[in-house]
Write an enzyme that holds these catalytic residues in place. Sequence first.
Site, short mmCIF file in Angstrom:
data_model
loop_
_atom_site.label_atom_id
_atom_site.label_comp_id
_atom_site.label_asym_id
_atom_site.label_seq_id
_atom_site.Cartn_x
_atom_site.Cartn_y
_atom_site.Cartn_z
N LEU A 149 0.84 -1.20 0.00
CA LEU A 149 0.00 0.00 0.00
C LEU A 149 0.87 1.25 0.00
CD1 LEU A 149 -2.42 -1.45 2.66
CD2 LEU A 149 -2.98 -1.04 0.26
N PRO A 150 0.30 2.41 -0.38
CA PRO A 150 1.14 3.60 -0.52
C PRO A 150 1.80 4.08 0.78
CG PRO A 150 -0.94 3.89 -1.70
CD PRO A 150 -1.06 2.61 -0.91
N THR A 159 6.32 0.60 1.99
CA THR A 159 7.33 1.39 2.71
C THR A 159 6.59 2.37 3.61
OG1 THR A 159 8.77 1.26 0.78
CG2 THR A 159 9.36 2.88 2.47
N LYS A 219 15.12 -0.18 4.66
CA LYS A 219 14.54 0.38 3.43
C LYS A 219 14.70 1.90 3.39
CE LYS A 219 11.87 1.14 -0.18
NZ LYS A 219 12.25 0.86 -1.55
N LYS A 269 7.48 11.01 0.27
CA LYS A 269 6.94 10.32 1.46
C LYS A 269 8.06 9.58 2.21
CE LYS A 269 5.57 6.30 0.70
NZ LYS A 269 6.03 4.91 0.74
#
Length: 319
Positions: free
Chosen positions: A82-83, A113, A188, A256
């Site tokens: 998901l975003p 992420t 990440k 983001k």
Amino acid sequence: MTPADRPWEETKVTQNATQTVAFIGLGNMGREMAHHLLRAGYSVNVFDLVASACDALVQDGATSSLNVADTVRGADIVISMLPNTPDVQSVVYSRDGILANPPRGKLYVDMSTISPEATRAMALDLSSAGIAMLDAPVSGGPIGARNAALSIMVGGQKYAFERALPFLKAMGQTISHVGEIGAGQTVKLCNQLICAVNIQAVCEALALGRASGVELEQMREVLLGGSAASWMLDKLGPAMIAGDSSAGFRIDLMLKDLRLVLEMAGQKDVPLPATALVTAQYVEARAHGEGSNGNQALFRVYDRMTGQDAVRVMDAGIR
Ligand code: NAD
């Protein structure tokens, strides 16, 4: 070779068919990853807020459900892609979410992420319902997802990692258990920091080379043979030089991620001056309407700073 020539693969596919994966989030990354799970022979049940995102997978043999609860109920493993953090939180905490509707296998792997801190909080809440959570963000982009060649960095309990490993192997090539829950997201975010600062370095070199009148494609080729070679120069350089801002990992998504990096750096008292600077340039790019463009569009910031945009407008007017 036909499948009949590879009886060992057929056996694997038949065994996998008894296991069900619930896959939530079928965007640029998720749809490719879910396809690989189908190809590996798993039964795959999919859900996306945009119902049409499920169509291609359903055509290829997946089932789809209308909400998270129905998607996850019979699943041995739930995977989300998901975003952002609030999207994952809604899949976990909403009335039809995973916490209130525990899946059969009680194993949840979030591959988005998102914030490491929010991940740890969700894992704690899910553990009260007996559900093990792993964070397993990926690197490699849509091409890595299409080729099942993702690098997957996993945080969480070892036994849960071992249970998830066969499923992760269907989607990735380099799969590492990097520590406790949240550690995957931390690794990440370090990956994203390196990518963004490297993109900025490529932009600066191209801006300087262009202003000095060198042929940029030739410059890129020779640099790729030396110590300045990088994935970004190789993969994003051509699109930067051609002025093609379209496809790829979106500016919005990198912004983001950079905000998550700076949030974590603030919590840990680690100064990250280069990350702060490149984040400001991503904000500038977004303010100029580049949020949906690929990361190579960061070069457009340098077009504006060097007056290159004005030159293009003038050229267009003269023609
Ligand atoms: P995307 O925007 O293309 O896809 C996200 C999908 O999730 C969309 O189809 C959207 O409709 C769906 N969605 C959003 N909220 C939902 C909800 N509550 N329930 C169900 N579905 C929902 O994003 P993407 O490019 O696939 O990236 C997904 C994640 O992977 C992000 O966290 C991103 O940072 C990360 N990532 C992306 C890339 C890349 O190159 N695109 C590379 C590595 C990691």
